[in-house]
Write an enzyme that holds these catalytic residues in place. Structure first.
Site, PDB file in Angstrom:
ATOM      1  N   ALA A 186       0.732  -1.407  -0.145  1.00  9.57           N
ATOM      2  CA  ALA A 186      -0.018  -0.032   0.144  1.00  9.57           C
ATOM      3  C   ALA A 186       0.844   1.149  -0.054  1.00  9.57           C
ATOM      4  O   ALA A 186       0.521   2.341  -0.503  1.00  9.57           O
ATOM      5  CB  ALA A 186      -0.869   0.165   1.310  1.00  9.57           C
ATOM      6  N   ARG A 243       1.175  -1.186   4.883  1.00 12.55           N
ATOM      7  CA  ARG A 243       1.847  -2.048   4.015  1.00 12.55           C
ATOM      8  C   ARG A 243       0.702  -3.073   3.285  1.00 12.55           C
ATOM      9  O   ARG A 243       0.723  -3.344   2.089  1.00 12.55           O
ATOM     10  CB  ARG A 243       3.262  -2.555   4.308  1.00 12.55           C
ATOM     11  CG  ARG A 243       3.890  -3.709   3.586  1.00 12.55           C
ATOM     12  CD  ARG A 243       4.880  -4.417   4.447  1.00 12.55           C
ATOM     13  NE  ARG A 243       5.549  -5.453   3.738  1.00 12.55           N
ATOM     14  CZ  ARG A 243       6.484  -5.728   2.844  1.00 12.55           C
ATOM     15  NH1 ARG A 243       7.060  -4.800   2.425  1.00 12.55           N
ATOM     16  NH2 ARG A 243       6.784  -6.869   2.397  1.00 12.55           N
ATOM     17  N   GLU A 395      11.842  -2.827  -8.465  1.00 10.48           N
ATOM     18  CA  GLU A 395      12.009  -1.875  -7.220  1.00 10.48           C
ATOM     19  C   GLU A 395      12.367  -0.643  -7.866  1.00 10.48           C
ATOM     20  O   GLU A 395      13.642  -0.303  -8.311  1.00 10.48           O
ATOM     21  CB  GLU A 395      12.935  -2.283  -6.278  1.00 10.48           C
ATOM     22  CG  GLU A 395      12.592  -3.735  -5.577  1.00 10.48           C
ATOM     23  CD  GLU A 395      11.558  -3.840  -4.631  1.00 10.48           C
ATOM     24  OE1 GLU A 395      11.010  -2.280  -4.456  1.00 10.48           O
ATOM     25  OE2 GLU A 395      11.168  -4.567  -3.820  1.00 10.48           O
TER      26      GLU A 395
END
Length: 553
Positions: A186, A243, A395
């Site tokens: 999140a 999260r 990432e």
């Protein structure tokens, strides 16, 4: 007395549940950065991460190996004690952020705070409603290019909305496709923002870039901009650093009190070595893997959709670290068979394209080798269980908190992150098109035309070996099943000679027809024209409408 203790226990549980539903301030929380220099330091940090800690900590980058950066936030009430503890152990540290709340406030532009904009913006962090409204707007404006798919509901009954971008032959359910998801965690806001940026590049590029148009005509994108809608909205309205998803609270006893915690880490909930490493069975932990693999409606919805429509490439956007991660992440030095021959070479090519845009450098490897072991990840499941040829976890920026605010990437970074990430994903898309679409198209171009039925040409076959067919001075429509465009012509008295009619299915030589059959066997004809392939006989046969000058009169 027992009743009083029972009521106290129930009250403490209720307070624990309620605490996640109150707006959380991070005023004076600090972000501590540590680079463990030896095994003793690493073991101490792992104990803080894996076991019950005396401090209120949130690990942004958990301890993995000696030399591996560790980022963790600490509550103001515990900051001085933790710093004294680190100093007493001779552990070197840096206070990367002195006031986390200020960093949260600086994440968004001053204009956004002073005058919150209305509607969607590609250069800012948007609410879930704003994102969905933008998807619906794009669908209204380009209904032939965009399809919206509701793949499931969350715990809090929010829709999981997938957008499909593709035209032409990509409407075929068997067409090779690319999956892109974001926001599984999140608090990683840059991921959904980047997914939406890439969506815009695809939509606008389809209208201006012939090569991209040709690709999307045969290789559609399926984009899930927010995989964790409940958690994303909770991070926007209640707790910026949330999260997990919003699974209802699970309560368990801890010594003399009861603890109730919500949420599951969705990227530990996929069925690939589920619960084997890098996750927790404690529902209060940020890496809680859930009671079972695919226990969550969000992960189960993605599984069901991808099993029905398996893609050729799977990409999941995360932050932060600037890493291009390849399966498998559940164990160090564990790789798919095509790691060196396909996955890694394409990843290196993609990250070079990314670096060429703004000079941003990415590391390439598995998550287990570069960071830490973690099982139950979506990209591992896509490769290991679903057998997707190209599966990656990206990432995004920043590399670390020394040169950025970790998850709190300022809005001004959205556009550059989007530009460079799109350059990398375009490389993956081109590879999928080259491997899985072009060979099919080349095979179709080299294939001889199928026999044409006399009845479909307005002629009637007879049992005699030699016959003549006289056409009248009236319109004749020439059409085949593969044709999307037909031409009506008027013929004068003409005799078609020597047509073999032992069966109704015949092959008609081009010279026997008095008309030019202007037809294309697929939208790939536009691509072949772009690549100047109209001079090839096979292409001319399949793409008469596009390649024959007489059809453009």
């Amino acid at each position: 007395m027992r009743l009083a203790l029972y009521l106290l226990t129930v009250l403490s549980a209720a307070v624990a549940i309620q605490s996640t539903d109150k707006q959380h301030s991070y005023r004076n929380f600090k972000l501590i950065r540590i680079n463990p220099e030896n095994d003793a330091t690493l073991a101490y940090l792992k104990s803080l991460y894996e076991e019950e800690s005396p401090y209120t900590l949130d690990f942004w980058q958990p301890p993995s190996h000696v030399g591996g950066v560790v980022d963790m936030t600490v509550a103001p009430s515990d900051a001085s004690s933790l710093i004294r503890d680190l100093s007493a152990r001779g552990i070197h540290y840096i206070v990367a952020i002195h006031d986390l709340q200020k960093a949260i406030e600086s994440e968004r532009s001053l204009a956004s705070w002073a005058h919150p904009p209305k509607g969607f913006g590609y250069e800012r962090y948007n609410s879930l409603d704003e994102i969905y409204n933008e998807l619906k707007r794009l669908k209204r404006e380009r209904p032939s290019l965009i399809t919206l798919i509701d793949i499931g509901q969350t715990h809090e009954n929010r829709t999981m909305l997938v957008v499909k971008i593709g035209g032409g032959q990509s409407l075929d359910e068997d067409a090779p496709s690319i999956w892109l998801d974001a926001g599984i965690h999140a608090r990683e806001w840059i991921a959904p923002a980047t997914a939406m940026f890439i969506l815009r590049e695809l939509v606008e590029g389809y209208e201006t870039d012939p090569k991209l148009q040709a690709m999307l005509d045969h290789v559609p994108f399926y984009i899930l901009p927010v995989m964790n809608p409940d958690g994303y909205e909770h991070s926007r309205t209640m707790d910026r650093m949330w999260r997990k998803n919003r699974r209802p609270a699970e309560c368990h006893n801890k010594e003399w009190h009861t603890v109730c915690c919500r949420g599951v880490d969705l990227n530990r909930n996929f069925d690939w070595y589920w619960a084997a490493s890098g996750s927790s069975s404690d529902s209060c932990h940020d890496t809680y893997h859930g009671p079972a693999a695919f226990s969550e409606p969000e992960s189960a919805a993605v599984r069901d959709f991808l099993e029905a429509y398996p893609p050729k490439a799977f990409i999941s956007l995360h932050s932060y670290s600037q890493m291009w991660l390849i399966p498998f992440g559940h164990r160090r030095r564990s790789y798919p068979n095509d790691y060196s021959s396909a996955l890694r070479p394409l990843a290196i090519k993609a990250t070079k394209a990314l670096e060429a845009v703004h000079g941003t450098k990415y590391q390439v490897g598995t998550g287990a080798d570069l960071m830490y072991e973690a099982s139950g990840g979506s990209h591992d499941w896509a490769k290991g269980a679903l057998k997707v040829p190209f599966s990656y976890l990206i990432e995004l920026r920043p590399r670390n908190t020394l040169f950025g605010n970790g998850f709190l990437l300022p809005e001004r970074e959205i556009v550059p992150v989007g530009n460079e990430t799109w350059a990398a994903i375009r490389v993956v898309a081109d590879e999928v098109f080259s491997q899985f679409a072009q060979p099919f198209l080349r095979g179709k171009a080299d294939k001889k035309p199928e026999p044409i039925s006399l009845s479909k040409m307005g002629l009637r076959g007879t049992s005699t070996e030699q016959t003549t067919a006289t056409s009248r001075s009236e319109p004749t429509v020439v059409e085949t099943e593969a044709s999307k465009t037909t031409v009506t012509t008027t013929q004068t008295e003409t005799t078609t000679k020597a047509i073999s009619t032992t069966t109704e299915e015949i092959t008609v030589a081009p010279s026997t027809l008095a008309t030019v059959t202007c037809e294309d066997y697929g939208s790939y004809c536009r691509l072949w024209k772009v690549f100047n392939l109209c001079d090839r006989r096979a292409v001319q046969k399949l793409c008469t409408l596009t390649c024959n000058p007489q059809c453009r009169v």
